[in-house]
Enzyme design. Structure first.
Site, short mmCIF file in Angstrom:
data_model
loop_
_atom_site.label_atom_id
_atom_site.label_comp_id
_atom_site.label_asym_id
_atom_site.label_seq_id
_atom_site.Cartn_x
_atom_site.Cartn_y
_atom_site.Cartn_z
N ASP A 261 -11.29 1.39 -7.39
CA ASP A 261 -12.64 1.00 -7.80
C ASP A 261 -13.33 0.21 -6.68
OD1 ASP A 261 -11.18 -1.30 -8.09
OD2 ASP A 261 -11.81 -1.72 -10.15
N SER A 262 -12.62 0.01 -5.56
CA SER A 262 -13.27 -0.52 -4.35
C SER A 262 -14.39 0.41 -3.91
CB SER A 262 -12.24 -0.69 -3.22
OG SER A 262 -11.49 0.49 -3.03
N ASP B 79 -7.94 4.25 -10.29
CA ASP B 79 -8.17 2.96 -10.94
C ASP B 79 -8.89 3.13 -12.27
OD1 ASP B 79 -7.11 0.75 -9.64
OD2 ASP B 79 -8.77 0.62 -8.20
N LYS C 86 -4.13 3.20 -12.50
CA LYS C 86 -3.78 1.81 -12.15
C LYS C 86 -4.68 0.88 -12.94
CE LYS C 86 -4.83 -0.10 -7.96
NZ LYS C 86 -5.76 -1.20 -8.33
N GLU D 135 -5.38 -3.55 -13.85
CA GLU D 135 -5.12 -4.91 -13.40
C GLU D 135 -4.71 -5.81 -14.56
OE1 GLU D 135 -8.62 -6.31 -11.36
OE2 GLU D 135 -8.65 -4.59 -9.98
N GLU E 100 -1.44 -7.92 -4.77
CA GLU E 100 -2.57 -8.16 -3.86
C GLU E 100 -2.78 -9.66 -3.66
OE1 GLU E 100 -6.23 -6.12 -4.76
OE2 GLU E 100 -7.34 -7.22 -3.22
O1 KIV Z 1 -9.66 -0.62 -5.54
C1 KIV Z 1 -8.83 -0.65 -4.62
O2 KIV Z 1 -9.07 -0.14 -3.51
C2 KIV Z 1 -7.56 -1.31 -4.88
C3 KIV Z 1 -6.67 -1.55 -3.70
C4 KIV Z 1 -7.22 -2.64 -2.87
C5 KIV Z 1 -5.27 -1.82 -4.12
O3 KIV Z 1 -7.28 -1.65 -5.98
#
Ligand code: KIV
Length: 292
Positions: free
Chosen positions: A58-59, A97, A127, A129, A196
């Site tokens: 989600d970056s 994510d 993934k 959090e 992280e």
């Molecule tokens: O969103 C992302 O790119 C991430 C990584 C930094 C692990 O969660």
């Protein structure tokens, strides 16, 4: 070496597709390599380089969509970008994510969101959090046959609750919480764990205590693998990079120089040259010249 190829020469075997069980069994072997990708072009580059896992992170909210943080990224955003990556048929395992608010409202919502990431986005795993408070959601996703990667430490979706992007696990109480969360997530059945923004000693200790591979970002060399953001690694992201980023290329600067050269040549009428232009067949050209 340069002679004609023998007809019967065997073709090199295509590299085998990486699966969730492959990732789990890599613990204690070679370190895992994970990198983000957000579209077909970045996915092809990352997969050709032979990474083990592609993360549609989600970056993308920051590096692709121009938001200040990851909180505005929607499920539809994630599906669209994941589907673009999927269409390239990557060998790497495709992890996607779960965006903010797609799993915070309960197990049913999480399964529906995770299911869309799998069905419409082609995700092979998701993934999410957070620690022990996510256990019901993780169980529900696993019941729906969706493999889950955990993410502990500096969790960007908790930006406001954490009071900024801060390294986590510096005080004893925080370390105990991290260790307990990591163990609980592994017991629940996650197949890998992102750590992280955690001091190296703490990440190494957690890595030695859990049965699944840990993948670090800003968590030192003692993890079972490493992940970076594509734009950071390639020097494509403008602005101050966090301490844990290593920039392996300066493609952003090269891209600005290339576009500037194009602009200069257009303004000087030096582009296009005959080499980049189409010609009429000679007879049509002659007829056209006679008519004018
Ligand atoms: O969103 C992302 O790119 C991430 C990584 C930094 C692990 O969660």
């Amino acid at each position: 070496m340069y002679g004609p190829q023998q007809e019967s020469a065997p073709r090199p075997a295509a590299p085998k597709k990486i699966t969730v069980p492959n990732v789990v069994s890599s613990k204690g072997q070679q370190p895992l390599v994970m990198l983000t990708a957000y579209d077909a072009s970045s996915a092809r580059i990352v997969d050709q380089a032979g990474v083990d896992l592609i993360l549609v992170g989600d970056s993308l909210g920051m590096v692709v969509l121009g938001y200040e943080d990851t909180l505005k990224v929607t499920l539809d955003d994630m599906i669209r970008h994941s589907a673009a990556v999927r269409r390239t048929g990557p060998r790497a395992l495709l992890v996607v994510d779960m965006p903010y608010l797609s799993y915070h409202t309960g197990a049913r919502d999480a399964v529906l969101a995770g299911g869309r990431l799998v069905r419409e986005g082609g995700a092979e795993a998701v993934k999410l959090e957070g620690g022990r408070k996510r256990l019901p959601v993780i169980s529900a996703l696993l019941d729906a046959e969706i493999p889950v990667m955990g993410h502990l430490g500096l969790t960007p979706q908790s930006l406001n609750a954490m009071g900024g992007y801060r390294v986590q696990g510096r005080a004893m109480a925080e370390i105990d919480t991290l260790v307990a969360d990591a163990r609980a997530l592994c017991d629940a059945g996650i197949f890998a764990l992102v750590l992280e923004g955690v001091p190296s000693d703490v990440a190494a200790m957690i890595s030695s205590q859990v049965s699944v591979p840990t993948i670090g970002i800003g968590a030192g060399v003692g993890c079972d693998g490493q992940v970076l953001v594509y734009h950071d690694l390639l020097g494509l992201f403008d602005g101050p990079a966090p301490k844990f980023v290593k920039t392996y290329a300066t493609l952003g600067k090269q891209a600005v120089a290339a576009v500037s050269a194009f602009a200069e040549e257009v303004r000087a009428r030096a582009f296009p040259t005959p080499k980049q232009s189409y010609r009429l067949p000679r007879d049509v050209g002659d007829a056209l010249a006679r008519r004018n």
